[in-house]
Design a protein around this motif. Structure first.
Motif, mmCIF file in Angstrom:
data_model
loop_
_atom_site.group_PDB
_atom_site.id
_atom_site.type_symbol
_atom_site.label_atom_id
_atom_site.label_comp_id
_atom_site.label_asym_id
_atom_site.label_seq_id
_atom_site.Cartn_x
_atom_site.Cartn_y
_atom_site.Cartn_z
ATOM 1 N N UNK A 285 0.963 -1.075 0.443
ATOM 2 C CA UNK A 285 -0.219 0.249 0.014
ATOM 3 C C UNK A 285 0.931 0.909 0.023
ATOM 4 N N UNK A 286 0.368 2.155 -0.754
ATOM 5 C CA UNK A 286 1.266 3.131 -0.548
ATOM 6 C C UNK A 286 0.264 4.701 -0.946
ATOM 7 N N UNK A 287 0.314 5.479 0.372
ATOM 8 C CA UNK A 287 -0.851 6.536 0.488
ATOM 9 C C UNK A 287 0.040 7.949 0.003
ATOM 10 N N UNK A 288 -0.622 8.650 -0.675
ATOM 11 C CA UNK A 288 0.017 10.067 -0.835
ATOM 12 C C UNK A 288 -1.636 10.802 -0.087
ATOM 13 N N UNK A 289 -1.219 11.472 0.998
ATOM 14 C CA UNK A 289 -1.742 12.452 2.339
ATOM 15 C C UNK A 289 -2.885 10.848 1.815
ATOM 16 N N UNK A 290 -4.637 11.694 1.110
ATOM 17 C CA UNK A 290 -5.632 11.515 1.730
ATOM 18 C C UNK A 290 -5.394 9.643 0.310
ATOM 19 N N UNK A 291 -4.526 10.314 -0.541
ATOM 20 C CA UNK A 291 -5.613 9.218 -1.735
ATOM 21 C C UNK A 291 -4.893 8.190 -1.559
ATOM 22 N N UNK A 292 -4.622 6.678 -1.957
ATOM 23 C CA UNK A 292 -3.684 5.597 -2.246
ATOM 24 C C UNK A 292 -3.373 5.549 -4.279
ATOM 25 N N UNK A 293 -2.250 5.437 -3.683
ATOM 26 C CA UNK A 293 -1.424 5.291 -4.931
ATOM 27 C C UNK A 293 -1.727 3.353 -5.068
ATOM 28 N N UNK A 294 -1.136 3.543 -4.142
ATOM 29 C CA UNK A 294 -1.285 1.526 -4.903
ATOM 30 C C UNK A 294 -2.160 0.982 -3.307
ATOM 31 N N UNK A 295 -3.155 0.623 -3.427
ATOM 32 C CA UNK A 295 -3.988 -0.120 -2.151
ATOM 33 C C UNK A 295 -4.034 -1.962 -2.182
ATOM 34 N N UNK A 296 -3.271 -2.004 -0.912
ATOM 35 C CA UNK A 296 -3.717 -3.879 -0.715
ATOM 36 C C UNK A 296 -3.378 -5.013 -1.449
ATOM 37 N N UNK A 297 -1.859 -4.488 -2.481
ATOM 38 C CA UNK A 297 -1.648 -5.273 -3.390
ATOM 39 C C UNK A 297 -0.640 -6.133 -3.260
ATOM 40 N N UNK A 298 -1.709 -7.445 -3.956
ATOM 41 C CA UNK A 298 -1.310 -8.787 -3.225
ATOM 42 C C UNK A 298 -0.410 -9.531 -4.697
ATOM 43 N N UNK A 299 0.945 -9.844 -5.410
ATOM 44 C CA UNK A 299 1.155 -10.384 -6.082
ATOM 45 C C UNK A 299 2.296 -11.273 -5.885
ATOM 46 N N UNK A 300 2.791 -11.845 -7.028
ATOM 47 C CA UNK A 300 3.716 -12.579 -7.096
ATOM 48 C C UNK A 300 4.992 -12.477 -8.894
ATOM 49 N N UNK A 301 5.763 -12.130 -9.019
ATOM 50 C CA UNK A 301 6.703 -12.207 -10.008
ATOM 51 C C UNK A 301 7.299 -14.369 -10.015
ATOM 52 N N UNK A 302 6.742 -14.672 -10.558
ATOM 53 C CA UNK A 302 7.456 -16.300 -11.312
ATOM 54 C C UNK A 302 8.823 -15.874 -12.225
ATOM 55 N N UNK A 303 9.685 -16.937 -11.893
ATOM 56 C CA UNK A 303 10.935 -16.685 -12.769
ATOM 57 C C UNK A 303 10.698 -17.774 -14.060
ATOM 58 N N UNK A 304 11.323 -17.221 -15.633
ATOM 59 C CA UNK A 304 11.443 -18.373 -16.570
ATOM 60 C C UNK A 304 9.911 -18.083 -17.233
ATOM 61 N N UNK A 305 9.312 -16.350 -17.122
ATOM 62 C CA UNK A 305 8.321 -16.132 -17.768
ATOM 63 C C UNK A 305 7.896 -14.548 -17.694
ATOM 64 N N UNK A 306 7.900 -13.922 -18.723
ATOM 65 C CA UNK A 306 7.396 -12.432 -18.449
ATOM 66 C C UNK A 306 5.934 -11.707 -18.304
ATOM 67 N N UNK A 307 6.144 -12.052 -17.043
ATOM 68 C CA UNK A 307 5.109 -11.427 -16.258
ATOM 69 C C UNK A 307 4.299 -9.417 -16.794
ATOM 70 N N UNK A 308 3.340 -9.059 -17.135
ATOM 71 C CA UNK A 308 3.198 -8.013 -17.993
ATOM 72 C C UNK A 308 1.929 -7.428 -16.952
ATOM 73 N N UNK A 309 2.768 -6.305 -16.343
ATOM 74 C CA UNK A 309 2.307 -5.298 -14.961
ATOM 75 C C UNK A 309 1.245 -4.537 -15.865
ATOM 76 N N UNK A 310 0.436 -4.663 -16.060
ATOM 77 C CA UNK A 310 -0.959 -4.209 -16.597
ATOM 78 C C UNK A 310 -1.609 -2.475 -15.929
ATOM 79 N N UNK A 311 -1.918 -2.143 -16.791
ATOM 80 C CA UNK A 311 -3.234 -1.265 -15.458
ATOM 81 C C UNK A 311 -3.239 0.460 -17.012
#
Ligand SMILES: Nc1ncnc2c1ncn2[C@@H]1O[C@H](COP(=O)(O)OP(=O)(O)OP(=O)(O)O)[C@@H](O)[C@H]1O
Ligand SMILES: [Mg+2]
Lengths: 246, 296
Positions: free
Chosen positions: B10-36
């Motif tokens: 989680x990352x909050x700037x003041x009152x707004x959360x730029x990143x909120x309760x984010x859980x994920x994993x990146x595994x070897x041997x593949x390309x993980x696309x981070x999309x948004x």
């Protein structure tokens, strides 16, 4: 730590602003020293006493201190300006180690150039004035003190650069703290006014090369007080550097 | 063997959360696309993974440890965040040398990565004069210095010409084929569809999907059957679940066979009966439409 020092050495030697600011430091010291010595020599009625002669030949110290302070600021602020600080911190995420590495490399470089410039301006100045020799009392302290003072001003700049992270802001603060505000403390009244004036940044720091009768601090305690100012800014900068996002 | 793991990040700037309760994993041997979409929090997440920004909450681990705790982090993770964020006054070689030295990487490696990204010829030039494509290559060279098991790229193809895009895409596939974990952000689904094996999709800082590319296309298939007929109103009456458009009927709840059978029984002629597969881009738009910061 040695890895970080190597890396910072590569960085500091591979940008032109380093070469420029160091060249300007040396040029201001030697050039102003020679110029003032020349004019003193031509206008003097009789022989000039060693203390004054030493002082005249080292008179570039005020302006040269701005050059070293600028280099100190740039060592850190230029990384924030370009965003290169993120690359640096990805390589060295321990921020205090990074800061320590920068301080070590900068101090070594600034000290070498400042000492050399101070000695050169003394020797050239005395060649013109023929007023003092290194053997005269207090002369060695004045010459090495000038080198130390210039280096300390550079560290002051570095500390302000780390604290403010913005080149113009940090340079303006350095000029204010080292050049502009100290003489203004002369107007302060009373005993406390005197204490503030004696201890205020470069008023204290300049005691080392050029002790004044008006200042109650001695050369080394004066310089110690100046270093304490720098240390305080560095500590605040270090604490903030650990806490702030890059 | 997970190389990167974010847990409730989680990352909050003041009152707004730029990143909120984010859980994920990146595994070897593949390309993980981070999309948004723009402003979704991709760069902020990456900065937290790399120890540049301090999470307000949660944790980001690289091989089980926070990034800052690795003695020579560049040998673990190589990252390119912003290719233009370099001191323009240095030569490419000195720039890379300073980075290498900080992690006790031999100077010979600088020459190797310069060769890899094709910058050997310009190694002595000031990097301030580099084009975006060259800067991008320099950034990739820096990321590869420590021969890391994990690489992180933030929008590496932004602003590149087709040649540059193809080069980077091929390059990332190559890194994954060597067994490395590749984590790359983009705001374009079409881009990721051609590069990534796995997708982590976020919107407004929150996880929307964490899935393989194939599954993503399948799951979000708002596919429909397009029906045309000279007697369209009657067909619509018959099908009942369709959505009537001026020249066609759009049916999502029935297969072409079911519709065809119904029409045949009623003796209604059909002019067209097509299953329309959604494009990846459309699937992605559909998924993130609720989380756009600025909607048109
Ligand atoms: N230092 C900061 N201070 C305040 N707000 C910030 C800061 N950094 C990012 N933000 C906000 O956090 C949100 C996420 O930004 P971020 O740059 O991570 O998004 P992104 O997914 O990388 O977007 P883009 O595709 O445009 O690069 C945005 O709304 C942004 O305005
Ligand atoms: Mg971004």
């Amino acid at each position: 730590m040695i890895d970080i020092i190597r890396s910072e050495w590569t960085k500091i030697r591979s940008v032109r602003s380093t070469v420029w600011t160091l060249a300007i430091t040396a040029l201001l010291m030697v050039g102003l020293g020679a110029l003032l010595s020349g004019s003193a020599a031509s206008s003097a009625e009789g022989p000039i006493d060693p203390v004054s002669a030493t002082r005249i030949s080292l008179n570039g110290i005020m302006l040269a201190s701005m050059a070293t302070a600028t280099l100190g600021v740039l060592v850190i602020s230029s990384e924030y300006r370009t965003g290169g600080i993120r690359t640096t911190l990805m390589a060295v995420p321990r921020r205090l180690k990074l800061l320590a590495g920068k301080i070590i490399v900068f101090t070594a470089v600034a000290l070498a150039v400042s000492m050399a410039a101070s000695l050169a301006s003394f020797l050239i100045g005395q060649a013109i004035l023929d007023g003092a020799a290194l053997g005269d009392p207090g002369t060695v302290r004045a010459v090495t003190g000038t080198g130390l003072y210039l280096t300390a001003c550079g560290l002051f700049g570095l500390a302000l650069g780390a604290l403010i992270r913005h080149t113009p802001g940090a340079i303006v603060s350095a000029v204010a703290l080292i050049l502009v505000l100290p003489p203004l403390t002369n107007g302060l009244p009373g005993r406390w006014g005197q204490v503030v004036r004696d201890h205020f940044t470069s008023n204290a720091g300049m005691e080392l090369p050029f002790p004044s009768d008006a200042n109650q601090l001695g050369p080394w305690s004066g310089f110690g007080v100046y270093l304490a100012w720098i240390a305080v800014v560095l500590v605040v900068a270090a604490v903030l550097m650990r806490r702030r996002d890059a | 063997m997970t190389s990167i793991r974010a847990t409730n990040l989680t990352k909050r700037y003041g009152r707004t959360a730029a990143v909120a309760d984010l859980s994920f994993a990146v595994e070897p041997g593949r390309v993980t696309g981070f999309l948004g979409p723009n402003g979704a929090g991709k760069s902020t997440t990456m900065r937290m993974l790399l120890g540049l920004d301090r999470p307000s909450d949660g944790s980001a681990l690289v091989d089980g440890k926070p990034y800052q705790e690795w003695k020579h982090p560049l040998r673990k993770v190589g990252a390119l965040l912003d290719a233009k964020a370099v001191h323009g006054g240095r030569s490419a070689r000195n720039h890379l040398l300073a980075i290498a030295q900080s992690n006790a990487i031999p100077a010979r490696r600088v020459e190797e990565v310069l060769e890899t990204v094709g910058l050997r010829e310009v190694a002595r030039r000031r990097i301030g004069g580099f084009s975006l494509g060259m800067s991008q290559r320099l950034g990739i060279a820096a990321a590869l210095l420590g021969d890391p098991e994990t690489v992180i790229f933030d929008e590496p193809v932004n602003g590149l010409d087709p040649d540059g895009i193809l080069w980077i895409r091929t390059f990332m596939r190559g890194l994954a084929a060597e067994g490395r974990a590749v984590f790359v952000s983009s705001h374009l689904m079409s881009e990721m569809a051609q590069t990534a094996d796995h997708l982590v999709v976020i919107g407004k800082g929150r996880l929307i999907a964490d899935t393989s590319v194939r599954e993503f296309i399948g799951r979000s298939s708002q596919g429909y059957v397009r029906v045309r007929s000279p007697r369209l109103p009657e067909v619509a009456e018959l099908v009942r679940v369709g959505e009537l458009h001026p020249d066609h009927l759009r049916v999502t709840a029935m297969t072409p066979l079911e519709i065809g059978t119904l029409a045949a029984r009623a003796g209604l002629p059909l002019e067209e009966l097509t299953f329309v597969q959604p494009s990846l881009e459309a699937a992605y738009m559909e998924l993130t439409k609720d989380s756009l910061e600025f909607s048109a």
